[in-house]
Design an enzyme around this catalytic site. Sequence first.
Site, mmCIF file in Angstrom:
data_model
loop_
_atom_site.group_PDB
_atom_site.id
_atom_site.type_symbol
_atom_site.label_atom_id
_atom_site.label_comp_id
_atom_site.label_asym_id
_atom_site.label_seq_id
_atom_site.Cartn_x
_atom_site.Cartn_y
_atom_site.Cartn_z
ATOM 1 N N HIS A 144 -60.292 12.355 -33.070
ATOM 2 C CA HIS A 144 -59.697 12.253 -31.734
ATOM 3 C C HIS A 144 -60.807 11.828 -30.775
ATOM 4 O O HIS A 144 -61.978 12.155 -30.976
ATOM 5 C CB HIS A 144 -59.133 13.619 -31.345
ATOM 6 C CG HIS A 144 -58.290 13.636 -30.112
ATOM 7 N ND1 HIS A 144 -58.831 13.573 -28.844
ATOM 8 C CD2 HIS A 144 -56.944 13.726 -29.944
ATOM 9 C CE1 HIS A 144 -57.853 13.632 -27.947
ATOM 10 N NE2 HIS A 144 -56.692 13.721 -28.581
ATOM 11 N N ASP A 222 -62.839 20.530 -35.193
ATOM 12 C CA ASP A 222 -61.718 20.359 -34.264
ATOM 13 C C ASP A 222 -60.479 20.914 -34.957
ATOM 14 O O ASP A 222 -59.933 20.299 -35.866
ATOM 15 C CB ASP A 222 -61.555 18.868 -33.942
ATOM 16 C CG ASP A 222 -60.292 18.573 -33.154
ATOM 17 O OD1 ASP A 222 -59.541 19.516 -32.823
ATOM 18 O OD2 ASP A 222 -60.023 17.379 -32.885
ATOM 19 N N GLN A 225 -55.120 20.843 -34.707
ATOM 20 C CA GLN A 225 -53.936 20.659 -35.538
ATOM 21 C C GLN A 225 -53.911 21.616 -36.727
ATOM 22 O O GLN A 225 -53.026 21.505 -37.588
ATOM 23 C CB GLN A 225 -53.859 19.208 -36.043
ATOM 24 C CG GLN A 225 -53.770 18.164 -34.954
ATOM 25 C CD GLN A 225 -52.484 18.227 -34.149
ATOM 26 O OE1 GLN A 225 -51.488 18.806 -34.589
ATOM 27 N NE2 GLN A 225 -52.490 17.645 -32.969
ATOM 28 N N LYS A 248 -50.889 23.564 -27.935
ATOM 29 C CA LYS A 248 -50.452 23.121 -29.257
ATOM 30 C C LYS A 248 -50.009 24.290 -30.139
ATOM 31 O O LYS A 248 -49.436 24.074 -31.212
ATOM 32 C CB LYS A 248 -51.556 22.319 -29.944
ATOM 33 C CG LYS A 248 -51.872 20.993 -29.250
ATOM 34 C CD LYS A 248 -52.904 20.187 -30.011
ATOM 35 C CE LYS A 248 -53.381 18.975 -29.227
ATOM 36 N NZ LYS A 248 -52.329 17.965 -29.024
ATOM 37 N N CYS A 391 -54.826 8.882 -29.155
ATOM 38 C CA CYS A 391 -56.240 9.160 -28.857
ATOM 39 C C CYS A 391 -57.095 9.021 -30.107
ATOM 40 O O CYS A 391 -58.041 9.789 -30.327
ATOM 41 C CB CYS A 391 -56.406 10.551 -28.250
ATOM 42 S SG CYS A 391 -55.730 10.689 -26.585
#
Length: 440
Positions: A144, A222, A225, A248, A391
């Site tokens: 991202h 990261d 997700q 999220k 992104c």
Amino acid sequence: MRTLAQTETEFAPPAPAPAPSDTGLGAALRSQFPILDQEVNGRPLVYLDNAATSQKPRAVLDALSRCYAEYNSNVHRGVHTLSAKATQEYEAARAKVAGLIGARNCREVVITRNATEAINLVANTWGEQNIKEGDEIILSVAEHHANLVPWQLLAARTGAVLRHVRLTPDRTQLDMDHFRTLLSPRTRLISLVHVSNVLGCVLDAAYVAEAAKRVGAKLLLDCCQSVPHMPVDVSTLGADWIVASSHKFCGPSGVGFLWGRYEVLESMTPWMGGGEMIADVYLDHSTFAPPPARFEAGTPAIAETIGMGAAADWLRSLGMDRVHAYENEIGSYLYERLSAVSPRVTVYGPKPDAPRGRASLCAFNVEGLHATDVSTLLDFAGVAVRSGHHCAQPLHRELGVAASARASAYIYNTAAEVDAFVEALQDTIKFFDDAHGGAA
């Protein structure tokens, strides 16, 4: 020239995946999400844009309402009843987030505006202190932008060198063979996506963590997700930092967190100065609070943090193993149904039976159609999906496309909604083919 009919005849779709039971988790949870009970363009809403942002259950909405209606006040320092209550709930939210990710100490959780700010915080504190000219930072082509741009800025300031893990030859996931070749004694930091927001592939985090230790590098993951969709336990993950965004995982927007090993956080200097992050302030210098307060200058997003804590609590009450199991079902069903629509449909990323599986999202393109046109027609049918580069422009260049459409499911989505999406996509393809006199 091959006709569409000839192509469809020769196309052998995969065997359909078993549909998740509509009496399972998805159907059971829908009543807790008031926004889902509406029509869009005269059709029942099918919300499949969860990788961009999730919807909020009543437990989170109620927590936000109670904060503003019952004890709205600034946190810390205040001795009156409302401030004490707000502070108690704010710090309880920090502990709830720590519980969601298995943190050993809630002081390892730093409240930020979002995951982007959390990455920038690490880059502008630990990065500025430790990255020097010639040092190497390993990223990937699948990151991202939030996990690319801060390191680009740091490299420009320090003279560090950026290295990027390529995709496997089939372009479905990160190539760990290539990753190994990038490691060197000059590697100071590895910062990678845990689950790709485009490919849906899952990183072998344990392998990467072990590799980082061997060369003495720090590891940031990261987890935007992964935290919403699967068990994430920082006590065994092997990372030095992880980041995620509340919106999220069923919480409010405008808030997220950085988790870091406490000894690493203690070694980091402040980034932003102001109230809350100090021990003592003099006219010519200041001393600073220990983590996490050191990194939380100014009045925080109080209600939003409390809402994030409520979301963490709500997910834990479901059980992240249960959440992940259901998403494996609905995600596999989504992938198989979408893959079977037409040979003109390309779904990016690994198959659901890949060794590490895949997330419950599908970025895809339809040959001859622009992703935004596809998404616009789907919206007319009440189906919300995302289109664009998500992104992740460098990744789309690697895939050889400018953009993609993306359908992403979450725990409140059902097999019936996947069916409605697939039907609307078939109608969309037919509409454009009819408008252009049939596909070539």
